[in-house]
Design an enzyme around this catalytic site. Structure first.
Site, mmCIF file in Angstrom:
data_model
loop_
_atom_site.group_PDB
_atom_site.id
_atom_site.type_symbol
_atom_site.label_atom_id
_atom_site.label_comp_id
_atom_site.label_asym_id
_atom_site.label_seq_id
_atom_site.Cartn_x
_atom_site.Cartn_y
_atom_site.Cartn_z
ATOM 1 N N GLU A 63 0.890 -1.206 0.026
ATOM 2 C CA GLU A 63 0.302 -0.150 -0.168
ATOM 3 C C GLU A 63 1.083 1.150 0.017
ATOM 4 O O GLU A 63 1.605 1.617 0.935
ATOM 5 C CB GLU A 63 -0.941 -0.129 1.159
ATOM 6 N N CYS A 92 -2.267 9.489 2.705
ATOM 7 C CA CYS A 92 -1.726 8.923 1.447
ATOM 8 C C CYS A 92 -2.734 9.088 0.367
ATOM 9 O O CYS A 92 -2.294 9.208 -0.926
ATOM 10 C CB CYS A 92 -1.537 7.431 1.688
HETATM 11 P P1 NAD Z 1 7.973 4.663 4.937
HETATM 12 O O1 NAD Z 1 7.930 3.971 3.947
HETATM 13 O O2 NAD Z 1 8.968 5.816 5.473
HETATM 14 O O3 NAD Z 1 7.755 3.870 6.328
HETATM 15 C C1 NAD Z 1 6.681 2.771 6.640
HETATM 16 C C2 NAD Z 1 7.354 1.930 7.327
HETATM 17 O O4 NAD Z 1 8.521 1.142 6.865
HETATM 18 C C3 NAD Z 1 7.783 2.152 8.810
HETATM 19 O O5 NAD Z 1 7.260 1.417 9.685
HETATM 20 C C4 NAD Z 1 9.116 2.314 8.863
HETATM 21 O O6 NAD Z 1 9.772 2.105 9.990
HETATM 22 C C5 NAD Z 1 9.621 1.286 7.965
HETATM 23 N N1 NAD Z 1 10.574 1.433 6.881
HETATM 24 C C6 NAD Z 1 11.226 2.743 6.737
HETATM 25 N N2 NAD Z 1 12.508 2.430 6.215
HETATM 26 C C7 NAD Z 1 12.798 1.195 5.764
HETATM 27 C C8 NAD Z 1 13.765 0.512 5.237
HETATM 28 N N3 NAD Z 1 14.658 0.912 4.816
HETATM 29 N N4 NAD Z 1 13.679 -1.177 5.365
HETATM 30 C C9 NAD Z 1 12.383 -1.534 5.701
HETATM 31 N N5 NAD Z 1 11.518 -1.052 6.541
HETATM 32 C C10 NAD Z 1 11.546 0.504 6.713
HETATM 33 O O7 NAD Z 1 6.612 5.430 4.799
HETATM 34 P P2 NAD Z 1 6.048 6.445 6.040
HETATM 35 O O8 NAD Z 1 6.911 7.834 5.974
HETATM 36 O O9 NAD Z 1 5.838 5.764 7.263
HETATM 37 O O10 NAD Z 1 4.616 6.795 5.340
HETATM 38 C C11 NAD Z 1 4.417 7.856 4.308
HETATM 39 C C12 NAD Z 1 4.277 7.176 2.818
HETATM 40 O O11 NAD Z 1 3.398 6.127 3.137
HETATM 41 C C13 NAD Z 1 3.788 7.995 1.870
HETATM 42 O O12 NAD Z 1 4.355 7.653 0.635
HETATM 43 C C14 NAD Z 1 2.315 7.560 1.840
HETATM 44 O O13 NAD Z 1 1.642 7.938 0.625
HETATM 45 C C15 NAD Z 1 2.624 6.160 2.181
HETATM 46 N N6 NAD Z 1 1.249 5.750 2.600
HETATM 47 C C16 NAD Z 1 0.424 4.885 1.801
HETATM 48 C C17 NAD Z 1 -0.966 4.540 2.380
HETATM 49 C C18 NAD Z 1 -1.646 3.491 1.633
HETATM 50 O O14 NAD Z 1 -2.649 3.126 2.229
HETATM 51 N N7 NAD Z 1 -1.489 3.383 0.253
HETATM 52 C C19 NAD Z 1 -1.434 4.762 3.771
HETATM 53 C C20 NAD Z 1 -0.311 5.774 4.365
HETATM 54 C C21 NAD Z 1 0.801 6.095 3.937
#
Ligand code: NAD
Length: 463
Positions: free
Chosen positions: A217, A251
């Site tokens: 997602e 998002c």
């Molecule tokens: P992110 O990808 O930075 O982090 C998401 C999760 O991944 C966190 O739990 C984080 O600890 C983990 N993570 C971060 N870096 C990682 C790595 N290198 N390896 C493994 N895990 C890692 O995202 P965010 O900043 O928490 O959220 C914002 C993004 O999420 C935006 O792009 C937004 O559009 C998207 N989003 C999508 C939805 C959806 O339902 N499609 C919903 C909410 C947010």
């Protein structure tokens, strides 16, 4: 022992326990799953004040926003699933082909096993618990990794879910990249990830090593198109709501506005009126206006305001990490704000003459997670929805397609793969096992190599 090998050992021990629990068949009972979901709803309700406090701490969410977009939506999801689960888990009989006369075919939904859920910070409750509900309904055990950027909610989830589930069923592992990385090294039976496109790629790459199926997602730039025949006043309110809820850190928030040139000025002035009626003259001081999650995101967003012409807002408060609802006109695709997902209260505006321009523009960028169109015309609605690919969208409103358990929610292309909510959640976390029960009452000998007429008969049957 260093930290990372300690984390790895802890994870391995949890996985071992959850696998034993799975193999013991404890998650197979539907009554037990229903009971767990009922208990979850009950405990979540009893923790409502704590959930509100945690969301206020992490993101300054108001009670109304927290209830509608986080707790309420999850309670509704649980209620929806509980009412239908007994029906969904039943094996589904299917027709058999002519070549299979005498046999019976079934589709049997079975749990994948142990599921890893990685959640983001922007809706730190909903985006962790909603997939969890689907995974439990389908009979899985869960390892949940909330976001380290919403620490109050992360700690609360550990406490609350620990009251409902044993660690054999659900375990919450807090932490950041190091914990995620260690988790992704392990072999899970399914991975459900919500977050950014870049991390989505990392997750998919790690999953491919074990051939673990994934739901991703992700995000992207979701366009909001306002055609000249739209109800402009209403559109402005609904767009302002969708864009500035959670200070734009949604998002599916409209990322940028594409407005027909004939109504642009009217729409921009209605947007100002709408924002003022929601957050007053000074949104930075409004107690219920959201804050930006981190200094890094704050700086990134503020840097966007250096391009184009600011027609509303533009101020920020670095102590409070708040940025005013900001609308920027005269924006072009080569500006930094149009090169990445904004994910904040900065709203670029572009104008158009003909819809073809918009369709070409959207098509020449990655497929968005959401798309919004404001138009009274059925043919315009049809033209846009048929000619563009996007995860999901709403006509004449924003965000609402996400908030119903009857519509699958997910992205397409770079905005993600797979979907969930309601029945789709149950399906996502279930493997659909095909079973054919063959008859022993008779045997068609023509399929065997020794049969004289085999080829002739087969050609008649399979054409
Ligand atoms: P992110 O990808 O930075 O982090 C998401 C999760 O991944 C966190 O739990 C984080 O600890 C983990 N993570 C971060 N870096 C990682 C790595 N290198 N390896 C493994 N895990 C890692 O995202 P965010 O900043 O928490 O959220 C914002 C993004 O999420 C935006 O792009 C937004 O559009 C998207 N989003 C999508 C939805 C959806 O339902 N499609 C919903 C909410 C947010």
């Amino acid at each position: 022992m260093n930290d990372s090998s300690h984390i790895r050992q802890e994870i391995e021990a949890h996985l071992q326990r959850q696998r034993c629990y799975q193999e013991g068949g404890y998650t197979r009972s539907v009554s037990k799953r229903l009971d767990r979901l009922a208990r979850l709803a009950e405990v979540l309700k009893s923790y409502e004040p704590d959930i509100m406090v945690a969301l206020r701490q992490d993101l300054n969410k108001s009670e109304l926003e927290s209830y509608t977009t986080e707790l309420g939506i999850v309670l509704e999801e649980i209620r929806h699933i509980r009412r239908r689960l007994r029906r969904w888990v039943k094996p589904r009989k299917v027709k058999t082909a002519l070549t299979h006369v005498g046999s019976k075919g079934y589709i049997v939904p079975e749990p994948y096993g142990t599921v890893l859920i990685i959640a983001p910070w922007n809706y730190p409750f909903q985006l962790a618990v909603s997939p969890l509900v689907g995974a439990i309904a389908a009979g899985n055990t869960v390892v949940l990794k909330p976001s380290e950027l919403a620490p109050a909610m992360s700690a609360l989830l550990k406490r609350v879910l620990g009251e409902v589930f044993s660690e054999d069923e659900v375990v919450v592992l807090e932490g950041g990249v190091e914990v995620s990385t260690a988790l992704l090294e392990q072999k899970f039976d399914y991975i459900f990830f919500t977050g950014s496109v870049n991390v989505g790629r990392i997750v998919m790459e790690a999953a491919s090593k074990h051939l673990t199926p994934v739901t991703l997602e992700l995000g992207g730039k979701s366009p909001c198109i306002v055609h000249y025949d739209a109800d402009v006043k209403l559109a402005a309110r609904r767009i302002a709501f969708g864009k500035f809820t959670n200070a734009g850190q949604t998002c599916v928030a409209p990322d940028y506005l594409w407005v027909h040139k004939d109504i642009k000025e009217e729409l921009l002035s209605e947007l100002k009126i709408a924002v003022q009626s929601f957050y007053g003259e000074r949104p930075l001081q409004h107690p219920d206006y959201g804050r930006i999650v981190s200094r890094r995101h704050f700086d990134r967003l503020v840097s966007f305001t250096g391009n184009g012409r600011i027609v509303m807002g533009g101020d920020s408060d670095e102590e409070l990490l708040k940025i005013e609802p900001t609308v920027i006109d005269q924006v072009t695709w080569d500006m930094p704000m149009m090169k990445e997902e904004i994910f904040g209260p900065v709203f670029p505006v572009m104008e158009y003459d003909s819809l073809d321009q918009v369709i070409q523009g959207v098509r020449s960028h990655p497929k968005p997670l959401a798309l919004y169109l404001f138009s009274e015309s059925r043919s315009v609605q049809q033209q846009v929805t048929e000619s563009l690919s996007f995860g999901g969208g709403t006509i004449n409103d924003t965000l609402m397609h996400l908030a119903t358990p009857y519509l699958p929610f997910g992205g397409v292309g770079e905005s993600g793969m797979g979907s969930y909510h309601g029945y789709e959640s149950f399906k996502t976390f279930s493997h659909e096992k095909s079973v054919l029960v063959q008859t022993t009452r008779f045997d068609f000998t023509f399929r065997y190599p020794s049969s004289k007429h085999a080829l002739k008969i087969m050609k008649k049957l399979l054409k």
